[in-house]
Design an enzyme around this catalytic site. Sequence first.
Site, PDB file in Angstrom:
ATOM      1  N   THR A 185       0.831  -1.315  -0.016  1.00 33.27           N
ATOM      2  CA  THR A 185      -0.024  -0.021  -0.010  1.00 33.27           C
ATOM      3  C   THR A 185       0.833   1.189   0.009  1.00 33.27           C
ATOM      4  O   THR A 185       1.871   0.937   0.658  1.00 33.27           O
ATOM      5  CB  THR A 185      -0.935  -0.212   1.229  1.00 33.27           C
ATOM      6  OG1 THR A 185       0.055   0.118   2.395  1.00 33.27           O
ATOM      7  CG2 THR A 185      -1.595  -1.182   1.489  1.00 33.27           C
ATOM      8  N   GLU A 330      -5.603  -3.427  -1.776  1.00 33.63           N
ATOM      9  CA  GLU A 330      -6.037  -4.548  -1.254  1.00 33.63           C
ATOM     10  C   GLU A 330      -6.946  -5.272  -1.955  1.00 33.63           C
ATOM     11  O   GLU A 330      -7.499  -6.308  -1.676  1.00 33.63           O
ATOM     12  CB  GLU A 330      -6.270  -4.178   0.274  1.00 33.63           C
ATOM     13  CG  GLU A 330      -5.361  -3.876   1.369  1.00 33.63           C
ATOM     14  CD  GLU A 330      -5.247  -2.432   1.286  1.00 33.63           C
ATOM     15  OE1 GLU A 330      -5.218  -1.621   0.008  1.00 33.63           O
ATOM     16  OE2 GLU A 330      -4.863  -1.980   2.320  1.00 33.63           O
ATOM     17  N   LYS A 439     -15.897  15.698  11.410  1.00 39.41           N
ATOM     18  CA  LYS A 439     -17.011  15.692  12.170  1.00 39.41           C
ATOM     19  C   LYS A 439     -17.464  17.021  12.941  1.00 39.41           C
ATOM     20  O   LYS A 439     -16.535  17.454  13.696  1.00 39.41           O
ATOM     21  CB  LYS A 439     -16.994  14.421  13.286  1.00 39.41           C
ATOM     22  CG  LYS A 439     -18.426  14.274  14.175  1.00 39.41           C
ATOM     23  CD  LYS A 439     -18.378  12.933  14.632  1.00 39.41           C
ATOM     24  CE  LYS A 439     -19.900  12.409  14.899  1.00 39.41           C
ATOM     25  NZ  LYS A 439     -19.916  11.082  15.568  1.00 39.41           N
ATOM     26  N   TRP A 444     -21.433  14.592  10.168  1.00 40.37           N
ATOM     27  CA  TRP A 444     -20.423  14.194   9.337  1.00 40.37           C
ATOM     28  C   TRP A 444     -20.407  15.211   8.077  1.00 40.37           C
ATOM     29  O   TRP A 444     -21.486  15.664   7.517  1.00 40.37           O
ATOM     30  CB  TRP A 444     -20.556  12.676   8.845  1.00 40.37           C
ATOM     31  CG  TRP A 444     -20.215  11.952   9.833  1.00 40.37           C
ATOM     32  CD1 TRP A 444     -21.233  10.909  10.390  1.00 40.37           C
ATOM     33  CD2 TRP A 444     -19.087  11.377  10.593  1.00 40.37           C
ATOM     34  NE1 TRP A 444     -20.781  10.219  11.373  1.00 40.37           N
ATOM     35  CE2 TRP A 444     -19.558  10.615  11.489  1.00 40.37           C
ATOM     36  CE3 TRP A 444     -17.628  11.974  10.619  1.00 40.37           C
ATOM     37  CZ2 TRP A 444     -18.530  10.137  12.423  1.00 40.37           C
ATOM     38  CZ3 TRP A 444     -17.064  11.455  11.467  1.00 40.37           C
ATOM     39  CH2 TRP A 444     -17.423  10.308  12.481  1.00 40.37           C
TER      40      TRP A 444
HETATM   41  P1  ADP Z   1      -3.077   3.962  -0.445  1.00 44.89           P
HETATM   42  O1  ADP Z   1      -4.136   3.094   0.320  1.00 44.89           O
HETATM   43  O2  ADP Z   1      -2.145   4.065   0.165  1.00 44.89           O
HETATM   44  O3  ADP Z   1      -3.867   5.425  -0.512  1.00 44.89           O
HETATM   45  P2  ADP Z   1      -4.314   2.872  -2.747  1.00 44.89           P
HETATM   46  O4  ADP Z   1      -3.832   3.370  -3.981  1.00 44.89           O
HETATM   47  O5  ADP Z   1      -4.679   1.523  -2.591  1.00 44.89           O
HETATM   48  O6  ADP Z   1      -3.219   3.542  -1.840  1.00 44.89           O
HETATM   49  O7  ADP Z   1      -5.649   3.818  -2.445  1.00 44.89           O
HETATM   50  C1  ADP Z   1      -6.886   3.303  -2.117  1.00 44.89           C
HETATM   51  C2  ADP Z   1      -7.789   4.348  -1.845  1.00 44.89           C
HETATM   52  O8  ADP Z   1      -7.887   5.317  -2.617  1.00 44.89           O
HETATM   53  C3  ADP Z   1      -9.128   4.142  -1.457  1.00 44.89           C
HETATM   54  O9  ADP Z   1      -9.233   3.271  -0.242  1.00 44.89           O
HETATM   55  C4  ADP Z   1     -10.062   5.328  -1.492  1.00 44.89           C
HETATM   56  O10 ADP Z   1      -9.785   6.032  -0.373  1.00 44.89           O
HETATM   57  C5  ADP Z   1      -9.074   6.079  -2.549  1.00 44.89           C
HETATM   58  N1  ADP Z   1      -9.832   5.992  -3.883  1.00 44.89           N
HETATM   59  C6  ADP Z   1      -9.688   5.011  -4.904  1.00 44.89           C
HETATM   60  N2  ADP Z   1     -10.662   5.233  -5.992  1.00 44.89           N
HETATM   61  C7  ADP Z   1     -11.203   6.172  -5.763  1.00 44.89           C
HETATM   62  C8  ADP Z   1     -12.423   6.870  -5.959  1.00 44.89           C
HETATM   63  N3  ADP Z   1     -12.815   6.717  -7.491  1.00 44.89           N
HETATM   64  N4  ADP Z   1     -13.111   7.718  -5.362  1.00 44.89           N
HETATM   65  C9  ADP Z   1     -12.636   8.140  -4.105  1.00 44.89           C
HETATM   66  N5  ADP Z   1     -11.565   7.504  -3.562  1.00 44.89           N
HETATM   67  C10 ADP Z   1     -11.024   6.655  -4.186  1.00 44.89           C
END
Ligand code: ADP
Length: 540
Positions: A185, A330, A439, A444
């Site tokens: 990640t 993940e 919050k 929220w």
């Molecule tokens: P990291 O978790 O380290 O940022 P990732 O590339 O796995 O790396 O990121 C995943 C996160 O990116 C998701 O959990 C979400 O919060 C955000 N994300 C991915 N796609 C979208 C989307 N289309 N809209 C909003 N958030 C997104």
Amino acid sequence: MFGQMMDYPLTISTIIDHGYATFPKKEVITYMPDGSIHRYTIADLYRRSKRLSHALVHKLGVRRGDFVGTFAWNHYMHLELYFGVPGAGAICHTINIRLASSQTEFIINNAEDACIFIDANLVQLLEPIATKLATVRSYIIMGAPENFATTLPNVIYYEDLIRDSPEDLAWESVGENEACGMCYTSGTTGLPKGVLYSHRSTCLHAIIAGLPNCCGISSADRVLVIVPQFHVMAWGLPYAAILAGSTMVMPSCLLQAEPLINMIIRENINKAGGVPTIWQNVYSMLRKNNIKTLPLKEFLVGGAAVPPNLIENFEKEFGITVIHAWGMTETSPLGAVCRLQPEHEKLSAEEKLRIQSLQGQKPPLTELRIVTEKGEIAPRDGKTVGEIEIRGAWIINSYFKTSSRENFSADGWFKTGDVGTINPEGYLQITDRAKDLIKSGGEWISSVSLEVTIMAHPLIREAAVIAIPDEVWSERPLAAVVLRDQNEPVSAHELRVFLSGSFAKYQLPDKFVFVGEIPKTSVGKFDKKKLRQLFAEGKL
Ligand code: ADP
């Protein structure tokens, strides 16, 4: 027992074998860093992957289950690693080249990479930490120019490595549940954590990703893979493209808008995938250069929320459909893909855009649910907010080398840390990351909704919203914004008026801070941890 189907393992080798058997003449094209264009076919990719597999085992002593690191841009050699490493029974660990060196060091040591395949133009990033990478026996340099020099120890050149290796080896016979790849990640919310992909999960993901309701790619398509190969295996696009027989174009390090537009035009690209910032830049450049048409028919965008005006502008001005998608390291990454369904065609443009701005519907072989603060499963009403949980054929079951179950529910679902809703048609909407939630006075406020709406303002280029402490309301939103053009300012009051059509008064940011740039993470997302830190230090 009689009356059964064959037990046919779903392995990476079946993907490339299929590509070779069915689409051997399809091209894989790389725009190389030096401006040259490398073209070869899937048959070449197949043969060189076999030679690489052989060399890994017989020259580098890589054994089944070993980790082989890659530190590289998107190109044909990196693709050969995508097939050659799992083909040797080893695990292709794609290292994010944009991390801080302490994180890179942690990742390589944590993975215990046996060797690292590295681009010649990236060696300076590993040279300073090489003495601390105890498990790495050799560095294999890709794309080295004539006068190349490095302080990395035990260097081998990629072409030298594979030159004399035979191409008729049999792929290592592995079980489908063995690991074929690994990504960490990006550490947006903590130390990077390793996620292992199995042969089976990767194959199923690739098959489903290609479906018309998902990325929708076939042998008729020409796909530009902009999302980095070190970021969730380029969203699985290379595997999906080989299965589908699509022509693939790889941009190496040429990720600026101008070369990307050039590739799209020259190579007649009709499909592509990249994060919102890339597409924002492409859009601005198209406008700047007064380009009116592109061969692109649709592109996939995800990794961060997509501002609706980006979807609208590409659709209206270029007839390009923007496919919004959601996922994470993940989840391999496909967790949701947003396509309009036929029944939506009768809706107004505004109503369609509202749907297209959602993160989309889950792909087959996965399940999504929303769990409220009280621990109850939320109704699919598009209103009840909670944490998104997911399970399925390519969803993580546990992190690498950790027994922690913190991110998993008692009944085995993965807790994504994202917060949102699901509507009756199954469309997911992400309202926030749990760690970014605001919050205020017991209510929220969605930072993501504020951001995408602020970015819809014609004079605003980027916006990131964070919570700041407040004595009365406990937290209040602050918006950091970047102007499109410094000579065309916009006031906080104007922005508040602009937002008031879509938000209740208490949801509007108290403060707008105009900055030159929003800090970004290693994968180009707004770095809110950094923003909060800057605010705490009084530097915003
Ligand atoms: P990291 O978790 O380290 O940022 P990732 O590339 O796995 O790396 O990121 C995943 C996160 O990116 C998701 O959990 C979400 O919060 C955000 N994300 C991915 N796609 C979208 C989307 N289309 N809209 C909003 N958030 C997104």
